[in-house]
Each structure stands twice: as structure tokens, then as C-alpha cells.
Design a protein around this motif. Structure first.
Motif, PDB file in Angstrom:
ATOM      1  N   LEU A 205       0.815  -1.219   0.000  1.00  0.00           N
ATOM      2  CA  LEU A 205       0.000   0.000   0.000  1.00  0.00           C
ATOM      3  C   LEU A 205       0.850   1.271   0.000  1.00  0.00           C
ATOM      4  O   LEU A 205       0.359   2.345  -0.351  1.00  0.00           O
ATOM      5  CB  LEU A 205      -0.961  -0.013   1.186  1.00  0.00           C
ATOM      6  CG  LEU A 205      -2.002  -1.148   1.142  1.00  0.00           C
ATOM      7  CD1 LEU A 205      -2.918  -1.087   2.356  1.00  0.00           C
ATOM      8  CD2 LEU A 205      -2.810  -1.093  -0.146  1.00  0.00           C
ATOM      9  N   LYS A 208       1.187   2.931  -3.448  1.00  0.00           N
ATOM     10  CA  LYS A 208       0.050   3.652  -4.020  1.00  0.00           C
ATOM     11  C   LYS A 208       0.420   5.060  -4.498  1.00  0.00           C
ATOM     12  O   LYS A 208       0.066   5.469  -5.603  1.00  0.00           O
ATOM     13  CB  LYS A 208      -1.082   3.735  -2.991  1.00  0.00           C
ATOM     14  CG  LYS A 208      -2.362   4.370  -3.537  1.00  0.00           C
ATOM     15  CD  LYS A 208      -3.353   4.619  -2.417  1.00  0.00           C
ATOM     16  CE  LYS A 208      -3.942   3.341  -1.885  1.00  0.00           C
ATOM     17  NZ  LYS A 208      -5.075   2.873  -2.728  1.00  0.00           N
ATOM     18  N   LEU A 350      -5.008  -1.605  -3.211  1.00  0.00           N
ATOM     19  CA  LEU A 350      -3.970  -0.777  -3.829  1.00  0.00           C
ATOM     20  C   LEU A 350      -4.549   0.112  -4.926  1.00  0.00           C
ATOM     21  O   LEU A 350      -4.217   1.297  -5.016  1.00  0.00           O
ATOM     22  CB  LEU A 350      -2.878  -1.670  -4.427  1.00  0.00           C
ATOM     23  CG  LEU A 350      -1.769  -0.939  -5.199  1.00  0.00           C
ATOM     24  CD1 LEU A 350      -0.950  -0.058  -4.265  1.00  0.00           C
ATOM     25  CD2 LEU A 350      -0.872  -1.940  -5.930  1.00  0.00           C
TER      26      LEU A 350
END
Length: 352
Positions: A205, A208, A350
Motif C-alpha cells: 500500500l 500507491k 492498492l
């Protein structure tokens, strides 16, 4: 027989024009039937398809996909016989075999398999190449525009640096991206341990904010245009980007790259299986394979074609990744449905 002369002349003229138009297009009629192929985007030269049609008199209906999962879903939802040939990657071949979706190849027809380097035959995902033959492969490497990026990048782990915010074009492939993240942590691309996967998700994550564009079809475009200065993409795409901008360099990650091999396979529901075998044999011809690599310069398992391509291809690491790089990498494997559900949930978070 008493038609007026003007009608005869008109009909004759129409026939001449029709034949002239037919000859001008340079194609034979589809006197020997059809063939329905389903391949990756930007991966098979149109000229090669056209040459096959001319030589065999077989009409090719051609559709493309952008991921193995999209291909599998499409094959399952379309009516039986919609596609004859598919182009699955290594792990997807294994999955399709397990689901009894592929037809055994006719080696009496596919004699050009002898052109394939033995190092790429008899793979773990299809022992004896009973259902598939290799087409092209390579690695997922890192592209760096050295005119724009001062940070030294040597690994997958470097892609998570805050210095790269909004600068990366990444493959739009959940196994590739999650696998890369796992590999950056010293885990397998095929990790199944739920505790480890929880840690992988936490790091994933963080990517991102760094990824500006997801593109598996033609990530080179974002690199060439300058929209992105770093890429996580196929090495061949980096090679093509370098031709437009020599400042773009390829980096093979020190963790060892994601390695893949795409293959030709025939669906068990194929309506044109004889034509499918002819097409695969044609694609394994060294001259045909050479044409493929000249337009789409991926790792070519066709040993005879590689020799004909010469030093320009063999010495270009982006087109022809070194053996030690391949050996240091890892292939994606087929995973159980529960683990794939975890991967899918991570990917959704994501991309959200």
C-alpha cells in the motif's frame, strides 16, 4: 445468352476490378478455413499473421488480452469454440491443464519445436511440453530515466522510496506487483503464509502514491513521453523505450527479477485444431520467430532464430537478459484459490 453487349461489358469490367482488388490486397482466400487466436496485446506482429494467411489460405480472427486472468475469464464466459489458440504464461498453463482446458499438441505437425533451446523445454508447469510450447519470455525489470532521476536505484525495494512519488509506470498485473513487493522483502513471489502476506500488504500500500500509471500493454509510452521517469515493466518495453531515449537505463533488481515465459496452447474446445497446429508450427519457424523479435524484442527461446538475429540482439541485455539474471529470478506459480483471494483483496485496496 441474349444479354445486351453493354451488360456483358459491365459485368466483365466488374470482374476485372474485383480480381484486381483481390490481387492488390495480396491475400489468398480463406479456402482452408479459419483460425481464432487470443493473444497478449502488442506481442505478435500483424505482418506475421498476414504472411501466415497468405501461405496457408487460412483466415485468422485475432483478439487480444492484457492479463492471464482476463484471458481465462474470457475463455470461460464465451461459448465453446470461440477461441482455438491462447497464449498463457507459465503458471496459467499449469492452471489450465489442471482444469482440463487444453488439448494435447500434435508433435507430428509441430516439427519446428526442434528449434527451441532445450533450456526452455520440459518446464515444470508442463512436463514434456504436452500441452504448450514456449513463444517469448523475459523479466520484469526497472527502467530509470537517468536525465530525470538522481537517486540510485538497484532493487525492487527502491521503488517504495518516497523520493519516487508520482513517478512510476507499473505493470497492471496483480501477481507481478504483489510478487515484486514480496520479493523486495525476501519472500517468494508465490508466498502463501498469511502472516507474511499481511506484511506484504502493508508494504504494498506504500506503493500507491508512487505509481502514476498502471499499464501492462505499452508502459514504454509513459517512459518515452516523460510522464513517468521510472518503470516496473517488461525488459523488452524498456529496450523499445531506450531506442527513443538513450537516457533510459535498465536495472535488474538485486533481489532477482520476476521471470516469465509465455506459450502457445490449443483449447480443448477448439473448432479449428488442425489449423491451430499449423499456426503454432509456423510461429516456431526460425524466420518467423526472427521477425517477431525484431518487432517485439523479448527473450526468445528459439535458438535458431537467436543465431540469425545476431550480436545486436544477443548483446542487448534489455532484449536478451543474461543467463545469470534469469537464474537469479523466480517464476510465478499457480496458487490455491484461498491465497488468490487474499492477493485479489490486496490488489483491490492498492488500486482503490
Amino acid at each position: 445468352m441474349k444479354r445486351k453487349r453493354i451488360v456483358c461489358v459491365a459485368l466483365s469490367l466488374m470482374l476485372v476490378l474485383s480480381l484486381a482488388g483481390f490481387t492488390g490486397c495480396g491475400k489468398k482466400s480463406a479456402s482452408n478455413g479459419e483460425l481464432n487466436i487470443f493473444t497478449w496485446t502488442e506481442y505478435v506482429p500483424e505482418s506475421v499473421i498476414e504472411d501466415f494467411e497468405k501461405e496457408y489460405g487460412i483466415k485468422v480472427n485475432w483478439t487480444t488480452f492484457s492479463s492471464n486472468e482476463d484471458m481465462l475469464a474470457k475463455v470461460k464466459t464465451e461459448s465453446a469454440g470461440t477461441y482455438d489458440i491462447v497464449q498463457p504464461s507459465d503458471y496459467m498453463v499449469e492452471q489450465m491443464i489442471a482444469q482440463d482446458m487444453l488439448m494435447e499438441l500434435d508433435k507430428d505437425v509441430i516439427t519446428n519445436i526442434e528449434n527451441i533451446d532445450s533450456a526452455f523445454l520440459d518446464p515444470s508447469y508442463d512436463p514434456g511440453n504436452k500441452y504448450s510450447v514456449p513463444y517469448q519470455g523475459g523479466v520484469a525489470a526497472i527502467a530509470v530515466n537517468t536525465d530525470k532521476v538522481s537517486k540510485e536505484i538497484t532493487s525492487y525495494d527502491d521503488l517504495f522510496s518516497e523520493d519516487l512519488k508520482g513517478s512510476i509506470v507499473s505493470l497492471d498485473d496483480y501477481r507481478a506487483v504483489i510478487g515484486m513487493t514480496a520479493r523486495s522483502m525476501g519472500y517468494s513471489m508465490n508466498e502463501t503464509d498469511t502472516d507474511k502476506l499481511a506484511k506484504v500488504e502493508e508494504k504494498l500500500l506504500k506503493l500507491k502514491d508512487n505509481v502514476k500509471v498502471y499499464d501492462s500493454d505499452s508502459p514504454k509510452n509513459s517512459l518515452i513521453s516523460g510522464d513517468c521517469t521510472v518503470g516496473y515493466c517488461w525488459a523488452a518495453e524498456i529496450a523499445l523505450a531506450q531506442e527513443e531515449n538513450p537516457a533510459i537505463k535498465i536495472v535488474f533488481p538485486k533481489e532477482g527479477p520476476y521471470v516469465f515465459m509465455d506459450n502457445w496452447a490449443v483449447l480443448k474446445t477448439a473448432k479449428n485444431s488442425e489449423n491451430a497446429m499449423k499456426f503454432i508450427n509456423y510461429m516456431l519457424d526460425s524466420e518467423t520467430s526472427q521477425k517477431v523479435s525484431e518487432e517485439f524484442p523479448y527473450l526468445n527461446p528459439n535458438a535458431k532464430a537467436v543465431e540469425e538475429l545476431g550480436d545486436e540482439y544477443k548483446s542487448n541485455e534489455a532484449k536478451n537478459p543474461p543467463a545469470d539474471v534469469i537464474a537469479s529470478g523466480e517464476y510465478v506459480s499457480n496458487l490455491d484459490t484461498d491465497t488468490l483471494a487474499i492477493y485479489d483483496a490486496m490488489w483491490t485496496k492498492l488500486k482503490k
